[in-house]
Design a protein around this motif. Structure first.
Motif, mmCIF file in Angstrom:
data_model
loop_
_atom_site.group_PDB
_atom_site.id
_atom_site.type_symbol
_atom_site.label_atom_id
_atom_site.label_comp_id
_atom_site.label_asym_id
_atom_site.label_seq_id
_atom_site.Cartn_x
_atom_site.Cartn_y
_atom_site.Cartn_z
ATOM 1 N N SER A 65 46.080 48.122 42.564
ATOM 2 C CA SER A 65 44.754 47.997 41.961
ATOM 3 C C SER A 65 44.107 46.649 42.261
ATOM 4 N N ARG A 66 44.765 45.572 41.850
ATOM 5 C CA ARG A 66 44.142 44.253 41.961
ATOM 6 C C ARG A 66 44.724 43.390 43.075
ATOM 7 N N THR A 82 42.300 48.245 45.168
ATOM 8 C CA THR A 82 41.183 49.174 45.065
ATOM 9 C C THR A 82 40.093 48.681 44.111
ATOM 10 N N ASN A 83 40.417 47.784 43.206
ATOM 11 C CA ASN A 83 39.433 47.319 42.227
ATOM 12 C C ASN A 83 38.456 46.317 42.832
ATOM 13 N N ARG A 84 37.283 46.239 42.216
ATOM 14 C CA ARG A 84 36.265 45.275 42.676
ATOM 15 C C ARG A 84 36.755 43.836 42.582
ATOM 16 N N ARG A 141 40.256 43.055 48.708
ATOM 17 C CA ARG A 141 39.817 44.431 48.465
ATOM 18 C C ARG A 141 39.988 45.269 49.725
ATOM 19 N N HIS A 161 45.306 55.453 43.086
ATOM 20 C CA HIS A 161 44.921 54.672 44.270
ATOM 21 C C HIS A 161 44.605 55.589 45.445
ATOM 22 N N ARG A 216 41.199 57.110 44.827
ATOM 23 C CA ARG A 216 40.116 56.161 45.117
ATOM 24 C C ARG A 216 39.913 56.000 46.614
#
Length: 106
Positions: free
Chosen positions: A8-9, A34-36, A41, A60, A63
């Motif tokens: 994610s991060r 995957t997160n902003r 990223r 994931h 996404r």
């Protein structure tokens, strides 16, 4: 072989996998999130670079499919089912990566 690890991060799981496998003689490895607010990223360029992609959770993969469907059409994406409960270089997490990744690469 270019291998991309995604969580994610891009803070604990995928950077740990990148660190574990960064000196492998036959693999080039990178990691992304995957997160902003991910440290690095995931981008279309990273997806194109990768021969194989490993994601930590099914979310994931979902996404990635939503954002990069066309780029993923002929690219293997493996879900490792590793929950977000480990810190960077956690010995148990390192052992999981050492055991799981070679099984996919044979």
């Amino acid at each position: 072989m270019n291998i991309l690890f995604i969580c994610s991060r891009n803070q604990w799981r995928s950077p740990t996998a990148e660190q574990v496998w960064r000196n492998h003689a036959d693999w080039s490895v990178r990691s992304a999130g995957t997160n902003r607010n991910a440290k690095r990223r995931v981008t279309a360029d990273l997806i194109r670079w990768a021969d194989v992609i490993f994601v930590m959770e099914h979310k994931h993969k979902s996404r990635l499919s939503a954002d990069f469907f066309r780029l993923l059409e002929h690219k293997p994406v493996h879900v490792l089912d590793i929950p977000d409960e480990y810190r960077y270089m956690d010995p148990e997490l390192v052992d999981i990566f050492k055991a799981a990744i070679p099984a996919f690469m044979t």
